[in-house]
Design an enzyme around this catalytic site. Structure first.
Site, mmCIF file in Angstrom:
data_model
loop_
_atom_site.group_PDB
_atom_site.id
_atom_site.type_symbol
_atom_site.label_atom_id
_atom_site.label_comp_id
_atom_site.label_asym_id
_atom_site.label_seq_id
_atom_site.Cartn_x
_atom_site.Cartn_y
_atom_site.Cartn_z
ATOM 1 N N CYS A 184 -18.505 -39.273 -8.717
ATOM 2 C CA CYS A 184 -17.468 -39.132 -9.744
ATOM 3 C C CYS A 184 -17.081 -37.661 -9.822
ATOM 4 C CB CYS A 184 -17.941 -39.694 -11.085
ATOM 5 S SG CYS A 184 -19.377 -38.847 -11.787
ATOM 6 N N ASN A 218 -20.682 -35.867 -12.318
ATOM 7 C CA ASN A 218 -22.044 -36.369 -12.050
ATOM 8 C C ASN A 218 -22.942 -36.297 -13.293
ATOM 9 O OD1 ASN A 218 -24.940 -35.665 -10.016
ATOM 10 N ND2 ASN A 218 -23.972 -37.639 -10.267
ATOM 11 N N CYS A 236 -21.841 -38.687 -16.039
ATOM 12 C CA CYS A 236 -21.541 -39.959 -16.723
ATOM 13 C C CYS A 236 -21.522 -41.129 -15.722
ATOM 14 C CB CYS A 236 -20.211 -39.888 -17.471
ATOM 15 S SG CYS A 236 -20.096 -38.566 -18.700
ATOM 16 N N ARG A 237 -20.380 -41.317 -15.045
ATOM 17 C CA ARG A 237 -20.190 -42.558 -14.282
ATOM 18 C C ARG A 237 -21.096 -42.698 -13.064
ATOM 19 N NH1 ARG A 237 -13.982 -41.504 -13.515
ATOM 20 N NH2 ARG A 237 -14.902 -39.406 -13.517
ATOM 21 N N SER A 238 -21.096 -41.680 -12.182
ATOM 22 C CA SER A 238 -21.865 -41.886 -10.944
ATOM 23 C C SER A 238 -23.376 -41.943 -11.162
ATOM 24 C CB SER A 238 -21.482 -40.869 -9.851
ATOM 25 O OG SER A 238 -21.805 -39.554 -10.218
ATOM 26 N N ASP A 255 -12.883 -42.503 -16.854
ATOM 27 C CA ASP A 255 -13.710 -41.338 -17.212
ATOM 28 C C ASP A 255 -14.053 -41.420 -18.709
ATOM 29 O OD1 ASP A 255 -14.742 -38.885 -17.807
ATOM 30 O OD2 ASP A 255 -13.136 -37.727 -16.883
HETATM 31 P P1 4NP Z 1 -18.080 -38.062 -14.925
HETATM 32 O O1 4NP Z 1 -17.426 -37.523 -16.317
HETATM 33 O O2 4NP Z 1 -17.137 -37.623 -13.827
HETATM 34 O O3 4NP Z 1 -18.110 -39.533 -15.110
HETATM 35 O O4 4NP Z 1 -19.440 -37.407 -14.831
HETATM 36 C C1 4NP Z 1 -17.008 -36.211 -16.466
HETATM 37 C C2 4NP Z 1 -17.918 -35.231 -16.791
HETATM 38 C C3 4NP Z 1 -17.495 -33.923 -16.949
HETATM 39 C C4 4NP Z 1 -16.168 -33.608 -16.764
HETATM 40 C C5 4NP Z 1 -15.249 -34.585 -16.423
HETATM 41 C C6 4NP Z 1 -15.671 -35.898 -16.285
HETATM 42 N N1 4NP Z 1 -15.738 -32.246 -16.914
HETATM 43 O O5 4NP Z 1 -14.511 -32.003 -16.827
HETATM 44 O O6 4NP Z 1 -16.565 -31.341 -17.114
#
Ligand code: 4NP
Length: 188
Positions: free
Chosen positions: A29, A32, A34-36, A150
């Site tokens: 994602c 790294n 939340c989703r992945s 997201d």
């Molecule tokens: P993820 O979520 O891609 O599912 O881990 C996010 C975590 C952090 C950010 C964006 C999405 N960020 O912009 O810091």
């Protein structure tokens, strides 16, 4: 004619690079946190339930570097715990171009993660075989190509929805992994 071409979702999973080795899957994602990492935990649990845990190695990474070394985002971890998973061991990592040639399947959580991975692979001069190993989770998982949204900064309900998508989709990924591992074993 376009109708002669299978839609992406119908494309079989790529075979293992090493038919006698483990099948390696990376979930990717943006951050790294939340989703992945949720995807990694869910896939590993479902592989264990299917008796395939010793055949498949699962990890995860983000295309961005903002959260390197951080644990999972607390709301993500809480949703996992509510459904009996343990997300406590996670430490965020950034996807490295060297992994492209080492993974059998790279599952992008959304279409922008997919575009980032493809751009990285193009820059790295990846082979067509490697390019085909980079896939959108929503396609492979029979979710009509839907992005895993997201959830960062979102409500508990949004994290719960992400987890539900991952649980539903990973069941289909596991069933395809079983097929591709079995096919590789019979060809050996
Ligand atoms: P993820 O979520 O891609 O599912 O881990 C996010 C975590 C952090 C950010 C964006 C999405 N960020 O912009 O810091």
């Amino acid at each position: 004619m376009l109708s002669d071409m299978p839609p992406d979702s119908a494309a079989p999973l790529p075979p293992p690079r090493d038919p006698s080795g483990s099948y390696r899957v990376s979930c990717v994602c943006l951050g790294n946190i939340c989703r992945s990492p949720m995807a990694e935990v869910v896939l590993r649990a479902q592989l264990a339930a299917a008796g395939l845990h010793d055949r498949v190695i699962v990890d995860s990474a983000g295309t961005g570097d903002w959260h390197l070394g951080e644990p999972m985002n607390p709301p993500a971890r809480r949703q996992l715990e509510r459904r009996g998973y343990d997300g406590s061991a996670h430490q965020a990592r950034q996807f490295d171009a060297s992994w492209l040639a080492e993974r059998d399947l790279i599952l992008a959580m959304d279409s922008s993660n997919l575009a980032n991975l493809r751009a990285l692979a193009q820059q790295a001069g990846s082979t067509p075989d490697t390019m085909r190993r980079i896939r959108l989770f929503g396609e492979v998982a029979g979710l009509d190509g839907a992005d895993v949204p997201d959830p960062w900064g979102g409500s508990p309900a949004e994290f719960a929805r992400v987890l539900s998508m991952l649980e539903t989709g990973m069941a289909r990924v596991v069933s395809q992994l079983r097929d591709v591992i079995r096919a590789a074993a019979t060809e050996r």
